[in-house]
Design a protein around this motif. Structure first.
Motif, PDB file in Angstrom:
ATOM      1  N   LEU A   1      10.625   4.512  -5.899  1.00 45.24           N
ATOM      2  CA  LEU A   1       9.456   3.696  -5.587  1.00 45.24           C
ATOM      3  C   LEU A   1       9.705   2.238  -5.954  1.00 45.24           C
ATOM      4  O   LEU A   1       9.390   1.316  -5.172  1.00 45.24           O
ATOM      5  CB  LEU A   1       8.232   4.227  -6.331  1.00 45.24           C
ATOM      6  CG  LEU A   1       7.612   5.496  -5.747  1.00 45.24           C
ATOM      7  CD1 LEU A   1       6.686   6.159  -6.759  1.00 45.24           C
ATOM      8  CD2 LEU A   1       6.841   5.182  -4.468  1.00 45.24           C
TER       9      LEU A   1
ATOM     10  N   LEU B   1       1.665   1.511 -10.719  1.00 46.63           N
ATOM     11  CA  LEU B   1       0.437   0.725 -10.610  1.00 46.63           C
ATOM     12  C   LEU B   1       0.264  -0.196 -11.817  1.00 46.63           C
ATOM     13  O   LEU B   1      -0.183  -1.344 -11.675  1.00 46.63           O
ATOM     14  CB  LEU B   1      -0.769   1.657 -10.480  1.00 46.63           C
ATOM     15  CG  LEU B   1      -0.894   2.407  -9.148  1.00 46.63           C
ATOM     16  CD1 LEU B   1      -1.957   3.495  -9.258  1.00 46.63           C
ATOM     17  CD2 LEU B   1      -1.225   1.460  -8.006  1.00 46.63           C
TER      18      LEU B   1
ATOM     19  N   ARG C   1       0.824  -1.197   0.000  1.00 49.22           N
ATOM     20  CA  ARG C   1       0.000   0.000   0.000  1.00 49.22           C
ATOM     21  C   ARG C   1       0.867   1.260   0.000  1.00 49.22           C
ATOM     22  O   ARG C   1       1.649   1.500   0.911  1.00 49.22           O
ATOM     23  CB  ARG C   1      -0.930   0.025   1.221  1.00 49.22           C
ATOM     24  CG  ARG C   1      -1.970  -1.084   1.254  1.00 49.22           C
ATOM     25  CD  ARG C   1      -2.947  -0.858   2.408  1.00 49.22           C
ATOM     26  NE  ARG C   1      -3.746   0.340   2.189  1.00 49.22           N
ATOM     27  CZ  ARG C   1      -4.478   0.930   3.137  1.00 49.22           C
ATOM     28  NH1 ARG C   1      -4.479   0.436   4.366  1.00 49.22           N
ATOM     29  NH2 ARG C   1      -5.191   2.008   2.858  1.00 49.22           N
ATOM     30  N   LEU C   2       0.723   2.052  -1.052  1.00 46.06           N
ATOM     31  CA  LEU C   2       1.355   3.371  -1.118  1.00 46.06           C
ATOM     32  C   LEU C   2       0.351   4.417  -0.663  1.00 46.06           C
ATOM     33  O   LEU C   2      -0.858   4.243  -0.805  1.00 46.06           O
ATOM     34  CB  LEU C   2       1.801   3.696  -2.544  1.00 46.06           C
ATOM     35  CG  LEU C   2       2.566   2.640  -3.333  1.00 46.06           C
ATOM     36  CD1 LEU C   2       3.000   3.218  -4.679  1.00 46.06           C
ATOM     37  CD2 LEU C   2       3.767   2.144  -2.560  1.00 46.06           C
ATOM     38  N   ALA C   3       0.862   5.524  -0.131  1.00 48.21           N
ATOM     39  CA  ALA C   3      -0.029   6.605   0.299  1.00 48.21           C
ATOM     40  C   ALA C   3       0.550   7.950  -0.096  1.00 48.21           C
ATOM     41  O   ALA C   3       1.744   8.199   0.070  1.00 48.21           O
ATOM     42  CB  ALA C   3      -0.240   6.557   1.812  1.00 48.21           C
ATOM     43  N   TYR C   4      -0.316   8.784  -0.651  1.00 43.88           N
ATOM     44  CA  TYR C   4       0.003  10.191  -0.868  1.00 43.88           C
ATOM     45  C   TYR C   4      -1.123  10.984  -0.216  1.00 43.88           C
ATOM     46  O   TYR C   4      -2.223  11.092  -0.755  1.00 43.88           O
ATOM     47  CB  TYR C   4       0.100  10.528  -2.357  1.00 43.88           C
ATOM     48  CG  TYR C   4       0.584  11.942  -2.610  1.00 43.88           C
ATOM     49  CD1 TYR C   4       1.922  12.196  -2.876  1.00 43.88           C
ATOM     50  CD2 TYR C   4      -0.294  13.021  -2.560  1.00 43.88           C
ATOM     51  CE1 TYR C   4       2.368  13.495  -3.093  1.00 43.88           C
ATOM     52  CE2 TYR C   4       0.148  14.317  -2.770  1.00 43.88           C
ATOM     53  CZ  TYR C   4       1.479  14.542  -3.027  1.00 43.88           C
ATOM     54  OH  TYR C   4       1.927  15.823  -3.233  1.00 43.88           O
TER      55      TYR C   4
ATOM     56  N   LEU D   1       3.576   7.307 -10.332  1.00 46.88           N
ATOM     57  CA  LEU D   1       2.624   6.469  -9.594  1.00 46.88           C
ATOM     58  C   LEU D   1       1.753   5.658 -10.543  1.00 46.88           C
ATOM     59  O   LEU D   1       1.479   4.475 -10.291  1.00 46.88           O
ATOM     60  CB  LEU D   1       1.761   7.343  -8.681  1.00 46.88           C
ATOM     61  CG  LEU D   1       2.452   7.841  -7.409  1.00 46.88           C
ATOM     62  CD1 LEU D   1       1.581   8.866  -6.680  1.00 46.88           C
ATOM     63  CD2 LEU D   1       2.790   6.679  -6.480  1.00 46.88           C
TER      64      LEU D   1
ATOM     65  N   SER E   1      -1.161  -0.966  -4.435  1.00 43.88           N
ATOM     66  CA  SER E   1      -2.322  -0.078  -4.436  1.00 43.88           C
ATOM     67  C   SER E   1      -1.891   1.302  -3.942  1.00 43.88           C
ATOM     68  O   SER E   1      -0.821   1.450  -3.350  1.00 43.88           O
ATOM     69  CB  SER E   1      -3.435  -0.628  -3.530  1.00 43.88           C
ATOM     70  OG  SER E   1      -3.048  -0.553  -2.167  1.00 43.88           O
ATOM     71  N   LEU E   2      -2.717   2.296  -4.214  1.00 38.09           N
ATOM     72  CA  LEU E   2      -2.405   3.676  -3.836  1.00 38.09           C
ATOM     73  C   LEU E   2      -3.598   4.305  -3.141  1.00 38.09           C
ATOM     74  O   LEU E   2      -4.715   4.280  -3.670  1.00 38.09           O
ATOM     75  CB  LEU E   2      -2.051   4.496  -5.087  1.00 38.09           C
ATOM     76  CG  LEU E   2      -1.920   6.018  -4.908  1.00 38.09           C
ATOM     77  CD1 LEU E   2      -0.751   6.354  -3.992  1.00 38.09           C
ATOM     78  CD2 LEU E   2      -1.765   6.703  -6.272  1.00 38.09           C
ATOM     79  N   THR E   3      -3.362   4.847  -1.960  1.00 37.25           N
ATOM     80  CA  THR E   3      -4.363   5.652  -1.264  1.00 37.25           C
ATOM     81  C   THR E   3      -4.030   7.114  -1.513  1.00 37.25           C
ATOM     82  O   THR E   3      -2.916   7.562  -1.236  1.00 37.25           O
ATOM     83  CB  THR E   3      -4.370   5.351   0.240  1.00 37.25           C
ATOM     84  OG1 THR E   3      -4.723   3.982   0.440  1.00 37.25           O
ATOM     85  CG2 THR E   3      -5.383   6.229   0.965  1.00 37.25           C
ATOM     86  N   LEU E   4      -4.995   7.844  -2.050  1.00 33.67           N
ATOM     87  CA  LEU E   4      -4.742   9.196  -2.528  1.00 33.67           C
ATOM     88  C   LEU E   4      -5.864  10.122  -2.091  1.00 33.67           C
ATOM     89  O   LEU E   4      -7.042   9.800  -2.230  1.00 33.67           O
ATOM     90  CB  LEU E   4      -4.676   9.155  -4.063  1.00 33.67           C
ATOM     91  CG  LEU E   4      -4.420  10.445  -4.825  1.00 33.67           C
ATOM     92  CD1 LEU E   4      -3.045  10.995  -4.515  1.00 33.67           C
ATOM     93  CD2 LEU E   4      -4.569  10.186  -6.326  1.00 33.67           C
TER      94      LEU E   4
ATOM     95  N   VAL F   1      -6.618   2.427  -7.071  1.00 28.90           N
ATOM     96  CA  VAL F   1      -6.471   3.721  -6.382  1.00 28.90           C
ATOM     97  C   VAL F   1      -7.681   3.932  -5.481  1.00 28.90           C
ATOM     98  O   VAL F   1      -8.826   3.860  -5.931  1.00 28.90           O
ATOM     99  CB  VAL F   1      -6.350   4.883  -7.376  1.00 28.90           C
ATOM    100  CG1 VAL F   1      -6.459   6.233  -6.647  1.00 28.90           C
ATOM    101  CG2 VAL F   1      -5.018   4.812  -8.112  1.00 28.90           C
TER     102      VAL F   1
END
Length: 344
Positions: free
Chosen positions: A294, A185, A161-164, A181, A192-195, A211
């Motif tokens: 990354l 992906l 899990r990535l987060a911005y 990003l 996955s990315l939390t944005l 996302v």
């Protein structure tokens, strides 16, 4: 006890309050959290979300727009955690944010800075700038205090899990990392990315099936939400501007609380002190630098875990909560005559 000065409500407060939230993250992180014991005992009283009283001393964080009654005082401590002077000129900040800084932070500072006996900032860079602006005043810097730092790193799972996490002030900063990003992906089905929606992602990225778009929240909702999150990598990507160079460590703390290893723009080395220089991974200024960083961290779970553990040790080893509490005890303690609180 004699009071020699008075802080009056801003006559334009009624029309400026729409530019601020109902709560103050800055006031919580820099005053209320470290001074929780003083608030419980009544030695410190919260008059508004941003204004506190301790005996003859007032503490004002950023502005006093919610102040409805005049307050007499003999000492004023002004807390500011952004370099609004640099922000007003920063092309990396949205025009709407610069408008808010002009009418809230600048307007407040014009009266609060000259009245203040002590100016408290959030980084040694901003402290140095304010010492230059006010060479005869006491100036100090402290770190933000969060209630928890001992949360373990995210356990291994099928998804990295990535987060911005950012506010609307970071929209132009996000452009640096948006492309990398998306490519990450596409190349890694286990990522996955939390944005945050306020980052202003392109429709291509925002609509990606992995996302998770987080809607804008008020401060209380955000704290509760963050406490429930577990991330592997937190992304703190900023343009190299005078405004950004004076930022605090707060975003690094947020990601650490959520269990993440942190990637930061390498020009932020100015705020990443010696205690933290092995606790985050610094990244160069181009999208290519961010994509490679990354990729490297995604492929190295041990490094992610090590970075997070070092970040926790850096916070706990620095004794930030204890030192900030001691700072406020000293700053708010009784003074003799016209002595000013020590700062810096």
């Amino acid at each position: 006890m004699s009071y020699q000065r008075i802080l009056k409500p801003d006559p334009l407060a009624w029309c400026l309050r729409g530019l601020i939230g109902k709560a103050s993250p800055s006031a919580d992180l820099y005053v209320a959290n470290p001074c929780s014991d003083l608030l419980v005992t009544g030695k410190l009283v919260r008059l508004t979300p941003t204004v506190f009283r301790a005996g003859d001393a007032l503490v004002v964080v950023r502005h006093a727009l919610d102040l409805e009654q005049p307050q007499t005082f003999s000492r004023l401590i002004y807390v500011i955690d952004d370099d609004w002077r640099a922000g007003l000129q920063s092309p990396a900040l949205p025009m709407s944010y610069r408008f808010k800084m002009r009418w809230v932070e600048k307007r407040a500072a014009r009266s609060l800075e000259p009245l203040s006996d002590l100016i408290v900032t959030s980084s040694h860079v901003l402290e140095a700038r304010l010492r230059k602006a006010w060479p005869t005043k006491a100036v100090a810097h402290i770190h933000p205090v969060w209630p928890e730092f001992s949360r373990p790193h995210s356990p291994p799972s099928d998804t990295i899990r990535l987060a911005y996490l950012s506010s609307w002030s970071h929209r132009k900063d996000f452009e640096l990392v948006a492309g990398p990003l998306y490519e990450i992906l596409e190349a890694h089905p286990d990522v996955s990315l939390t944005l945050t929606t306020q980052a202003g992602a392109t429709s291509r990225l925002a609509s990606h099936p992995r996302v998770d778009l987080v809607p804008a929240m008020d401060w209380e909702a955000y704290k509760k939400w963050l406490a429930q999150q577990r991330f592997d990598i937190g992304i703190y990507c900023l343009h190299e501007t005078e405004f950004n160079l004076a930022r605090s460590l707060n975003k690094i703390f947020e990601y650490t609380i959520a269990g993440a290893a942190v990637l930061v723009s390498d020009h932020l080395a100015e705020i990443v002190t010696s205690s933290f220089d092995q606790a985050v991974k610094c990244v160069g200024p181009t999208p290519g630098h961010w994509q490679r960083a990354l990729e490297d961290l995604i492929s190295n779970p041990k490094l992610r875990s090590d970075l997070h553990a070092r970040s926790i040790r850096a916070v706990e080893g620095a004794g930030i909560k204890e030192k900030t509490y001691e700072f406020w005890q000293d700053a708010l303690g009784p003074r003799q005559g016209q002595d000013k609180p020590a700062g810096g």
